[in-house]
Scaffold this motif. Structure first.
Motif, PDB file in Angstrom:
ATOM      1  N   ARG A  32      -0.343   3.805  -7.554  1.00 48.79           N
ATOM      2  CA  ARG A  32       0.489   3.826  -6.345  1.00 48.79           C
ATOM      3  C   ARG A  32      -0.418   4.236  -5.187  1.00 48.79           C
ATOM      4  NH1 ARG A  32       5.275   7.780  -7.618  1.00 48.79           N
ATOM      5  NH2 ARG A  32       3.611   8.882  -8.728  1.00 48.79           N
ATOM      6  N   ILE A  33      -0.590   3.334  -4.237  1.00 52.81           N
ATOM      7  CA  ILE A  33      -1.520   3.560  -3.128  1.00 52.81           C
ATOM      8  C   ILE A  33      -0.731   3.645  -1.832  1.00 52.81           C
ATOM      9  CG2 ILE A  33      -3.560   2.711  -1.921  1.00 52.81           C
ATOM     10  CD1 ILE A  33      -4.186   1.010  -4.405  1.00 52.81           C
ATOM     11  N   VAL A  34      -1.036   4.663  -1.026  1.00 51.58           N
ATOM     12  CA  VAL A  34      -0.373   4.846   0.272  1.00 51.58           C
ATOM     13  C   VAL A  34      -1.442   4.940   1.357  1.00 51.58           C
ATOM     14  CG1 VAL A  34       1.101   6.323   1.687  1.00 51.58           C
ATOM     15  CG2 VAL A  34       1.599   6.036  -0.752  1.00 51.58           C
ATOM     16  N   ASP A  35      -1.287   4.157   2.415  1.00 48.95           N
ATOM     17  CA  ASP A  35      -2.185   4.249   3.572  1.00 48.95           C
ATOM     18  C   ASP A  35      -1.678   5.349   4.500  1.00 48.95           C
ATOM     19  OD1 ASP A  35      -3.841   1.805   3.079  1.00 48.95           O
ATOM     20  OD2 ASP A  35      -1.876   0.838   3.267  1.00 48.95           O
ATOM     21  N   ILE A  36      -2.500   6.369   4.725  1.00 45.75           N
ATOM     22  CA  ILE A  36      -2.151   7.361   5.750  1.00 45.75           C
ATOM     23  C   ILE A  36      -2.550   6.805   7.111  1.00 45.75           C
ATOM     24  CG2 ILE A  36      -2.676   9.652   6.670  1.00 45.75           C
ATOM     25  CD1 ILE A  36      -2.760  10.670   3.811  1.00 45.75           C
ATOM     26  N   SER A  37      -3.802   6.409   7.259  1.00 46.19           N
ATOM     27  CA  SER A  37      -4.237   5.743   8.500  1.00 46.19           C
ATOM     28  C   SER A  37      -5.579   5.072   8.271  1.00 46.19           C
ATOM     29  CB  SER A  37      -4.360   6.740   9.653  1.00 46.19           C
ATOM     30  OG  SER A  37      -4.832   6.084  10.821  1.00 46.19           O
ATOM     31  N   HIS A  38      -5.748   3.896   8.898  1.00 45.68           N
ATOM     32  CA  HIS A  38      -7.053   3.245   8.941  1.00 45.68           C
ATOM     33  C   HIS A  38      -7.492   3.040  10.389  1.00 45.68           C
ATOM     34  CE1 HIS A  38      -7.011   2.635   4.659  1.00 45.68           C
ATOM     35  NE2 HIS A  38      -5.831   2.050   4.750  1.00 45.68           N
ATOM     36  N   GLN A  39      -6.788   3.734  11.301  1.00 51.36           N
ATOM     37  CA  GLN A  39      -7.066   3.584  12.729  1.00 51.36           C
ATOM     38  C   GLN A  39      -7.739   4.825  13.317  1.00 51.36           C
ATOM     39  OE1 GLN A  39      -6.630   0.605  13.890  1.00 51.36           O
ATOM     40  NE2 GLN A  39      -5.567  -0.076  12.052  1.00 51.36           N
ATOM     41  N   ILE A  40      -8.373   5.640  12.482  1.00 46.59           N
ATOM     42  CA  ILE A  40      -9.138   6.780  12.973  1.00 46.59           C
ATOM     43  C   ILE A  40     -10.233   6.267  13.905  1.00 46.59           C
ATOM     44  CG2 ILE A  40     -10.608   8.727  12.313  1.00 46.59           C
ATOM     45  CD1 ILE A  40      -7.804   9.035  11.240  1.00 46.59           C
ATOM     46  N   SER A  41     -10.448   6.952  15.020  1.00 40.79           N
ATOM     47  CA  SER A  41     -11.560   6.585  15.898  1.00 40.79           C
ATOM     48  C   SER A  41     -12.861   6.682  15.104  1.00 40.79           C
ATOM     49  CB  SER A  41     -11.617   7.517  17.110  1.00 40.79           C
ATOM     50  OG  SER A  41     -10.407   7.453  17.842  1.00 40.79           O
ATOM     51  N   PRO A  42     -13.758   5.715  15.228  1.00 38.96           N
ATOM     52  CA  PRO A  42     -14.962   5.695  14.404  1.00 38.96           C
ATOM     53  C   PRO A  42     -15.715   7.024  14.378  1.00 38.96           C
ATOM     54  CG  PRO A  42     -14.788   3.655  15.626  1.00 38.96           C
ATOM     55  CD  PRO A  42     -13.683   4.549  16.131  1.00 38.96           C
ATOM     56  N   PHE A  43     -15.939   7.517  13.170  1.00 34.77           N
ATOM     57  CA  PHE A  43     -16.719   8.721  12.899  1.00 34.77           C
ATOM     58  C   PHE A  43     -16.081  10.004  13.453  1.00 34.77           C
ATOM     59  CE2 PHE A  43     -19.693   5.130  13.449  1.00 34.77           C
ATOM     60  CZ  PHE A  43     -20.145   5.026  12.137  1.00 34.77           C
ATOM     61  N   ASN A  44     -14.813   9.957  13.828  1.00 38.33           N
ATOM     62  CA  ASN A  44     -14.179  11.127  14.436  1.00 38.33           C
ATOM     63  C   ASN A  44     -13.621  12.048  13.353  1.00 38.33           C
ATOM     64  OD1 ASN A  44     -12.463  12.965  15.845  1.00 38.33           O
ATOM     65  ND2 ASN A  44     -12.348  11.521  17.547  1.00 38.33           N
ATOM     66  N   ILE A  45     -14.389  13.069  13.034  1.00 32.24           N
ATOM     67  CA  ILE A  45     -14.025  13.976  11.942  1.00 32.24           C
ATOM     68  C   ILE A  45     -12.829  14.841  12.321  1.00 32.24           C
ATOM     69  CG2 ILE A  45     -14.872  15.856  10.484  1.00 32.24           C
ATOM     70  CD1 ILE A  45     -17.694  14.701  10.914  1.00 32.24           C
ATOM     71  N   ALA A  46     -12.797  15.328  13.565  1.00 28.41           N
ATOM     72  CA  ALA A  46     -11.691  16.183  13.994  1.00 28.41           C
ATOM     73  C   ALA A  46     -10.361  15.438  13.930  1.00 28.41           C
ATOM     74  CB  ALA A  46     -11.945  16.697  15.415  1.00 28.41           C
ATOM     75  N   GLU A  47     -10.356  14.202  14.384  1.00 29.71           N
ATOM     76  CA  GLU A  47      -9.136  13.382  14.352  1.00 29.71           C
ATOM     77  C   GLU A  47      -8.686  13.160  12.910  1.00 29.71           C
ATOM     78  OE1 GLU A  47      -8.328   8.811  15.507  1.00 29.71           O
ATOM     79  OE2 GLU A  47      -9.032  10.074  17.172  1.00 29.71           O
ATOM     80  N   THR A  48      -9.637  12.894  12.039  1.00 32.92           N
ATOM     81  CA  THR A  48      -9.334  12.700  10.630  1.00 32.92           C
ATOM     82  C   THR A  48      -8.689  13.945  10.040  1.00 32.92           C
ATOM     83  OG1 THR A  48     -11.327  11.329  10.476  1.00 32.92           O
ATOM     84  CG2 THR A  48     -10.311  12.028   8.410  1.00 32.92           C
ATOM     85  N   ALA A  49      -9.290  15.085  10.318  1.00 35.88           N
ATOM     86  CA  ALA A  49      -8.793  16.347   9.768  1.00 35.88           C
ATOM     87  C   ALA A  49      -7.381  16.638  10.249  1.00 35.88           C
ATOM     88  CB  ALA A  49      -9.734  17.487  10.154  1.00 35.88           C
ATOM     89  N   TYR A  50      -7.120  16.399  11.530  1.00 32.54           N
ATOM     90  CA  TYR A  50      -5.795  16.672  12.087  1.00 32.54           C
ATOM     91  C   TYR A  50      -4.731  15.784  11.431  1.00 32.54           C
ATOM     92  CZ  TYR A  50      -1.903  17.071  15.313  1.00 32.54           C
ATOM     93  OH  TYR A  50      -0.645  17.253  15.828  1.00 32.54           O
TER      94      TYR A  50
END
Length: 276
Positions: A32-50
Motif C-alpha cells: 500500500r503506497i501513499v504519496d505525501i508530496s512530490h512537489q517539494i522545492s528542489p533540495f529543500n530540506i526544511a520544507e521536507t521536514a515541515y
C-alpha cells in the motif's frame, strides 16, 4: 502489510515516481503506497521536514516513510533508517529528520550499508525501496545497517532565544500553497518563553501585537458585508501544526497575493518575537 509513503522533490513530470512505485509493487505485490508530496522545492530540506512532520502522525504505527530529497550518497551525506515514534523513516542523513526528532528521540538509528551490494545513481529507487520492502516483510534495522548514536542536525529548523529570554529569533521554513509564510517558532516555545507577557511579532517591516486563533477572527461579522474588512488583510496566528504563521486573509495568489509575495516573507527570512 505496512503502508509505505513517499516524499520527494521529483515532481510528477518525469519517470522517477512511477519507477519507484513499480519497483515496490514488483517486490511487494500487496503493498500500500501513499504519496505525501512530490512537489517539494528542489533540495529543500526544511520544507521536507515541515511537511513530513505534519503528515506522518496521521498514518498508523508501523508505517514506513521514504524521503527522497537531497538523497545522493557521498562522504557527507550518508543514508540512514530509523525507528521514531513507532514509525520507520528511510532518508539521507542531511538534517531532514531534525524537526521530527526535536521532541521525540529515535528509538533506533542505523547507517544503511547495503550500498556495496547495489551500484546506483538513483538511491531512492535502488536502496531506499529495498530497505522499505525489507522492513515491510518484518525485517529488522540491524540487518541493513550498523547502529549509530545520532543523526545530523539542521540548525535552521530550530529558533534561538536571547540570553535575557525576551526575544525569540526564528525564520520562515515553509511557504504553503496559499503563499502563507510559516516560521519555525512553535506555540509551545512562544508560551514557555513569553509566559503571558505582551509581545510584538516582527516580520520584515511589518509588526503584529495580536495573534488570532483562526483566519476569520479579523472579520467583524456584526458589520454589514459591504462594509467589512476586505480580503487581503495581514495577520499572525498559530496554524493547525502549532507553528507561528504570517498570513493574508483569504489570499489568492492569482489576485490578492500571499504573505510571501505581498510582505516579502520567503524561505529563510527572519521572524522575531519580542516580549516586554
Amino acid at each position: 502489510m505496512s503502508i509505505i509513503t513517499l516524499t520527494t522533490d521529483f515532481g510528477t513530470k518525469d519517470h522517477f515516481v512511477g519507477a519507484i512505485k513499480g519497483t515496490i509493487y514488483s517486490e511487494l505485490p500487496n503493498a500500500r503506497i501513499v504519496d505525501i508530496s512530490h512537489q517539494i522545492s528542489p533540495f529543500n530540506i526544511a520544507e521536507t521536514a515541515y511537511i513530513l512532520k505534519n503528515a506522518y502522525k496521521s498514518f498508523p504505527n508501523g508505517s514506513i516513510h521514504i524521503i527522497g530529497v537531497d538523497s545522493e550518497l557521498n562522504d557527507e551525506n550518508k543514508h540512514i533508517a530509523l525507528l521514531l515514534d513507532n514509525h520507520y523513516f528511510i532518508c539521507p542523513n542531511n538534517g531532514v529528520i531534525s524537526l521530527l526528532a526535536s521532541e521525540i528521540k529515535p528509538e533506533k538509528i542505523v547507517e544503511i550499508n547495503i550500498h556495496d551490494r547495489v551500484e546506483t545513481i538513483f538511491p531512492v529507487l535502488d536502496v531506499f525501496v529495498k530497505v522499505a520492502c525489507h522492513i515491510a516483510r518484518g525485517g529488522t534495522l540491524e540487518v541493513i545497517g550498523k547502529t549509530i548514536p545520532d543523526f545530523e542536525r539542521m540548525v535552521e529548523l530550530q529558533p534561538t532565544v536571547s540570553g535575557d529570554n525576551n526575544t525569540i529569533f526564528g525564520n520562515v521554513i515553509y511557504v504553503d500553497n496559499y503563499g502563507n509564510s510559516i516560521s519555525n517558532i512553535t506555540k509551545k516555545a512562544f508560551n514557555e518563553i513569553g509566559k503571558g507577557r505582551d509581545f510584538e511579532v516582527i516580520a520584515n517591516r511589518y509588526s503584529f501585537k495580536k495573534i488570532v486563533e483562526k483566519y476569520s477572527d479579523i472579520v467583524d461579522f456584526s458589520v454589514p458585508k459591504e462594509l467589512r474588512q476586505k480580503d487581503g488583510t495581514r495577520l499572525a496566528l498559530f496554524n493547525t501544526a502549532n507553528y507561528l504563521e504570517i498570513a493574508i486573509y483569504r489570499s489568492n495568489l492569482n489576485t490578492v497575493g500571499g504573505a510571501a509575495s505581498l510582505l516579502g516573507l520567503n524561505y529563510r527570512d527572519s521572524i522575531t518575537v519580542k516580549f516586554t
